[in-house]
Design an enzyme around this catalytic site. Structure first.
Site, PDB file in Angstrom:
ATOM      1  CE1 TYR A 214      -2.868   3.249   0.804  1.00 29.78           C
ATOM      2  CE2 TYR A 214      -2.025   3.135   3.048  1.00 29.78           C
ATOM      3  CZ  TYR A 214      -2.729   3.801   2.072  1.00 29.78           C
ATOM      4  OH  TYR A 214      -3.296   5.033   2.340  1.00 29.78           O
ATOM      5  CE  LYS A 218      -2.104   6.901  -1.895  1.00 30.12           C
ATOM      6  NZ  LYS A 218      -3.228   7.449  -2.720  1.00 30.12           N
TER       7      LYS A 218
END
Length: 475
Positions: A214, A218
């Site tokens: 994650y 990002k």
């Protein structure tokens, strides 16, 4: 947080000309169904419904254009060429809130959404004739496991957290495609592919210094935006852990289950007996409406700034929106609030009886965690003599259940361990300057409040956040 943003725009900015709202949907009918069932129908919109009454639907029709699409495709997956041309002509600000926030997401899914989805968004924004700004919502935890004061600095292409450099985003896409091709060749099942791609995401993230797919994807999304922005004014918002609304449109609204909220749910239902981590560590939380307010003020402050220069990373406006510097709260406090609240307001179990809660056992190291698991889950079964087939079958089932539970818990610990002992605090000097500038320019500070110093954490958790979780999250 995306629905909080939409609600705020419609409620306090009625003069906005039009809001083009991209929803993942195959066609206009599906997009309309999603919007009315998953957005407007939410309790979050009750203030707007009460304010407008029978004029709500005409107002929505006038202000909102639903756009079926998908940011993982070029031109955001919008198939209607007339609608694409209209947006390129009309849109002046693009806001990207689309992402997968699952720590245990498949790497291919996270890469397409969080990294290359961001690339597709900025490529679309640059085609808009009157574009003034792209605002991209990232996460403060792109910092990885850094300790100390974490600055509001941008990422350069190829930068890594392990100091080695050499990160190639195109190469990451290629290795994903190769791994998937191998799995398809082996005729792996969908479940096997999912497990493999989750593990692969963690491997690739940790190879370059990030703890999970994650935050890794990002961070790469931020890199691509900085690399591709050209003259386009770019704002990146990095919120910390987003919690329920502080005040707007009313206190305590929350959607979905967040990291600390999952702990609250487990605790209230009597399932959380121990906690792994440093109880004195600071947890950085920020209410959802404050994040949205920061977004809106940042949009107004940075739109159409003439000073932006191509390929100048220092010209990216980055705002870390959190509380760990200006109004820190410790895990011990949150633990205490949970004990007090659910002692006074116990959750009622399936048997109709209130569930009693107590003080959670705090484990301060992985060794103590392993000992705890052994004592409370495995040792009670050790040495039992199985004297008949029925008992044998029973204990096989018990062991299978225990095995699943232990694997589940260990997976959670693997994912969240970097944050259970997190030693970083997020500098918010840019965000503080934004607050001061807004105040000096006459912005209504009550309407657009994003100052964490105004939050009394005890009052917020006891009277707003935990009751909000009980109302909107508990099942």
């Amino acid at each position: 947080m995306d629905v909080v943003f939409v609600e705020k725009i419609l409620r306090v900015q009625p003069n906005v000309k039009r809001l083009y709202l991209l929803l993942r949907a195959e066609d206009a009918k599906s997009a309309s169904q999603r919007f009315h069932n998953e957005v407007i129908a939410k309790d979050l919109f009750r203030v707007l419904r009460e304010k407008l009454g029978e004029n709500l639907n005409p107002f929505i029709s006038e202000k909102v254009t639903l756009v079926p699409g998908d940011i993982t495709f070029e031109n955001l997956g919008v198939n209607d060429p007339n609608l694409v041309e209209e947006m390129w002509k009309e849109v002046d600000i693009v806001v990207n809130l689309a992402a997968t926030t699952n720590f245990d997401e498949r790497y291919d899914v996270a890469l397409h959404l969080n990294t290359f989805g961001a690339m597709n968004v900025i490529n679309f924004a640059k085609k808009c004739a009157n574009i003034q700004l792209l605002l991209h919502v990232s996460t403060a935890y792109v910092s990885g496991e850094k300790a100390g004061l974490i600055l509001e600095n941008p990422y350069r292409m190829g930068e890594t957290l392990d100091g080695g450099g050499g990160l190639d985003i195109d190469a990451e896409k290629k290795v994903v495609e190769e791994r998937l091709s191998e799995l398809y060749t082996k005729e792996a099942t969908d479940a096997e592919i999912t497990v493999e791609m989750k593990d692969f995401g963690i491997q690739r993230a940790r190879k370059h210094g990030w703890p999970n797919a994650y935050v890794f994807t990002k961070a790469m999304g931020e890199m691509l935006l900085g690399h591709l922005k050209g003259n386009l004014p770019l704002v990146i918002i990095r919120p910390t852990i987003v919690t329920s609304t502080f005040k707007e449109p009313f206190p305590g609204w929350v959607e979905g289950i967040r990291t600390i909220d999952s702990l609250a749910v487990g605790y209230a239902k009597g399932k959380l007996k121990c906690f792994l981590g440093d109880p004195e560590s600071i947890i950085d939380v920020i209410p959802a409406d404050m994040v949205v307010n920061a977004m809106m003020v940042a949009m107004a402050a940075n739109a159409n700034q003439p000073c932006y220069r191509p390929d100048d990373h220092d010209q990216i406006a980055i705002y870390q929106v959190g509380s760990s510097v200006s109004n820190p709260i410790r895990f011990t406090c949150i633990q205490d609030y949970g004990l007090r609240y659910f002692t006074s307001n116990p959750w009622i179990g399936k048997d109709g009886k209130p569930i009693k809660v107590g003080k959670v056992t705090v484990l301060s190291s992985m060794d103590s965690f392993h000992r705890y698991m052994a004592i409370y889950y495995l040792l009670p079964l050790k040495g039992l003599e199985i004297i008949n087939i029925a008992l044998c079958q029973y204990f096989r089932g018990v062991y299978r259940d225990l095995h699943r539970k232990i694997n589940f818990v260990m997976r959670l610990i693997e994912l969240y361990q970097p944050y259970l002992f997190f030693k970083g605090i997020y500098d918010d000097i840019n965000t503080e300057k934004l607050r001061m500038a807004a105040k000096d320019s006459g912005v209504e500070v009550d309407v657009f409040n994003f100052d964490p110093k105004t939050v009394n954490w005890e009052d917020y958790f006891m009277n707003t956040h935990i009751p909000g979780i009980v109302k909107y999250v508990f099942k």
